[in-house]
Design an enzyme around this catalytic site. Structure first.
Site, short mmCIF file in Angstrom:
data_model
loop_
_atom_site.label_atom_id
_atom_site.label_comp_id
_atom_site.label_asym_id
_atom_site.label_seq_id
_atom_site.Cartn_x
_atom_site.Cartn_y
_atom_site.Cartn_z
N SER A 100 40.35 45.17 22.75
CA SER A 100 39.65 45.90 21.70
C SER A 100 39.24 44.99 20.55
CB SER A 100 40.54 47.06 21.22
OG SER A 100 39.85 47.92 20.38
N ASP A 241 33.37 47.39 17.87
CA ASP A 241 34.38 46.37 18.06
C ASP A 241 34.26 45.82 19.48
OD1 ASP A 241 35.27 48.64 19.34
OD2 ASP A 241 37.38 48.30 18.89
N ASP A 243 35.51 46.31 22.44
CA ASP A 243 35.34 47.16 23.63
C ASP A 243 34.50 48.40 23.34
OD1 ASP A 243 37.22 48.58 22.15
OD2 ASP A 243 38.38 49.20 23.90
N ASP A 245 34.88 51.06 21.50
CA ASP A 245 35.40 52.42 21.31
C ASP A 245 35.44 52.78 19.83
OD1 ASP A 245 37.56 50.85 20.53
OD2 ASP A 245 39.04 51.91 21.77
#
Length: 451
Positions: A100, A241, A243, A245
């Protein structure tokens, strides 16, 4: 053995904690679990742009196949895309290799079930048992036709892009948007989604090299996006960010909108459309006082959960609610997807700007953010403070001084030897003083740890 799974899967520095051997055993464990109902469960695996991602996906896939599971590799793709595609394409499970917003030496592995939801604690506990059994060579090893297969499908990201675009009915033509992909998983699909909706898109930080994910860019380092929005006279800026999400926004004046503000705007839009279930939006204990006050004035109810998007999601599912999230930019639109979705969030707000015909700064004016002060106290022990009368008295005194216009929140970190002291209210100097006084008392009572 310490618990492998944290609040968002298994995460750590690659080749120190998260080794290819561990990834292999996690694959065997997951295939064993999902293989209880089906002889050859099929997994969708996606990853972000970290240099370690391809190594770990090979190891994870090998583990899955060694127990008889099949794998479809999606390559670089956002976490919420995997959550959506697992359910939409009929996979038995999904896995994402990403850390992440963490720096590039870290990586992680998290799993989704066939409905696109992250695994509950009890399933993760069972996986840990299987990991140990795998390391001891106690899990089955089928031969011949019992071994799983690996396939590659580079088109799945486009299916996700199509899905996100069709969550709105509005063209973004006429909007100028600066998009910051954090050199991460949405570096390709993010621009595809926005340009496909008709926006003029100026892309920054969409050239990943395996080492630059989240490096001075994206939602954790939003200063560059603030500058770019003003330089290009854009209507808004979008920051994901690593990833994708998470989503934070920058208005046309270069001001940052956090998750609380984004949730409130989107919840109000849903309310106006008659789609806000229970007239309720779910935040966390860290949500700003201004968020709660504004929601009440707009005829909406708010609920606060523990910090962590998994707790927000649990509450939303239990009470059948539409929207919730965190200040950090995790926003969950449960009627559309099963996890925080940065691109879905961005598209909803961009559509709102276009439909209302107002600058984002004016739309965000529905909420006044109260100042917040946060002090992290590094302590020798983070247990027992809740029962300490001296600490409790300091908190009660501070709460009394703030009255109804402020609050104090003290909580221990889940991963570090820290006790976090947060105060919120209308006066920054008063907050700083009150916070520091509590922090000093906690340090004396709990023992300051060596740095």
């Amino acid at each position: 053995m310490a618990r492998l799974f944290g609040t968002d899967g298994v995460r750590g520095v690659v080749n120190e904690f998260l080794t290819p051997e561990l990834a292999y055993h996690l694959g065997r464990a997951a295939a064993t679990h999902f293989g209880k109902e089906k002889e050859h469960p099929t997994f969708l695996i996606g990853r972000d742009t970290r240099i370690s991602g391809s190594m770990l996906e090979c190891a994870l896939a090998s583990g899955i196949c060694s127990v008889g599971g099949n794998v479809v590799m999606a390559g670089v793709i956002p976490t919420p895309a995997v959550a959506y595609l697992v359910k939409q394409q009929g996979f038995d499970a999904g896995a994402v290799i990403s850390a992440s917003h963490n720096p590039f030496p870290d990586n992680g592995i998290k799993f989704f079930d066939g409905s696109g939801f992250k695994l509950p604690d009890e399933v993760e506990d069972q996986l840990e048992v299987y990991v140990r059994q795998s390391a001891d060579n106690e899990l089955p090893r089928p031969t011949g036709a019992g071994i799983g297969r690996v396939e590659y499908n580079a088109n799945l990201a486009h299916h996700y892009a199509h899905f996100v675009r069709h969550t709105i009915d509005t063209s973004l033509e006429g909007l100028t948007i600066v998009y910051d992909g954090a050199n991460g998983a949405a570096s390709s699909v993010g621009p595809e989604i926005l340009s496909g909706l008709g926006a003029k898109v100026i892309n920054i930080n969409v050239n990943p090299d395996g080492l630059n994910i989240n490096h001075h860019c994206g939602s954790t380092h939003i200063e560059g996006l603030q500058v770019a929005v003003q330089q290009h006279h854009a209507d808004l800026g979008i920051a994901n960010d690593g990833d994708a999400d998470r989503c934070l926004l920058v208005d046309e004046k270069g001001q940052v909108l956090d998750g609380d503000q984004i949730m409130l705007l989107c919840a109000l839009k849903l309310k106006e459309e008659g789609k806000l279930k229970g007239d309720t939006v779910v935040g966390t204990v860290m949500s700003n006082i201004g968020f709660h006050k504004a929601a009440e004035e707009l005829g909406m109810k708010t609920v606060s959960t523990a910090v962590g998007d998994r707790y927000v999601l649990e509450y939303m599912r239990e009470h059948d609610l539409s929207i919730g999230g965190e200040q950090s930019g995790h926003v969950i639109f449960l009627d559309h997807n099963t996890t925080g979705d940065g691109m879905l969030t961005a598209v909803q707000v961009a559509a709102l700007v276009k439909e209302k015909g107002q600058p984002l700064s004016e739309l965000a004016g529905i909420m006044t953010k109260y100042p917040q002060v946060l002090i992290n106290v590094r302590v020798a022990t983070k247990t027992g403070w809740e029962e300490n009368d001296i600490i409790k008295a300091a908190i009660v005194t501070a709460e009394g001084e703030l009255g109804d216009e402020g609050r104090v929140l003290v909580r221990a970190s889940g991963t570090e030897p820290l006790i976090r002291v947060m105060a919120e209210g209308p006066n920054q100097e008063e907050l700083q003083s009150l916070c520091q006084e509590i922090a000093d008392i906690i340090g004396r009572e709990q023992g300051l740890a060596e740095k």
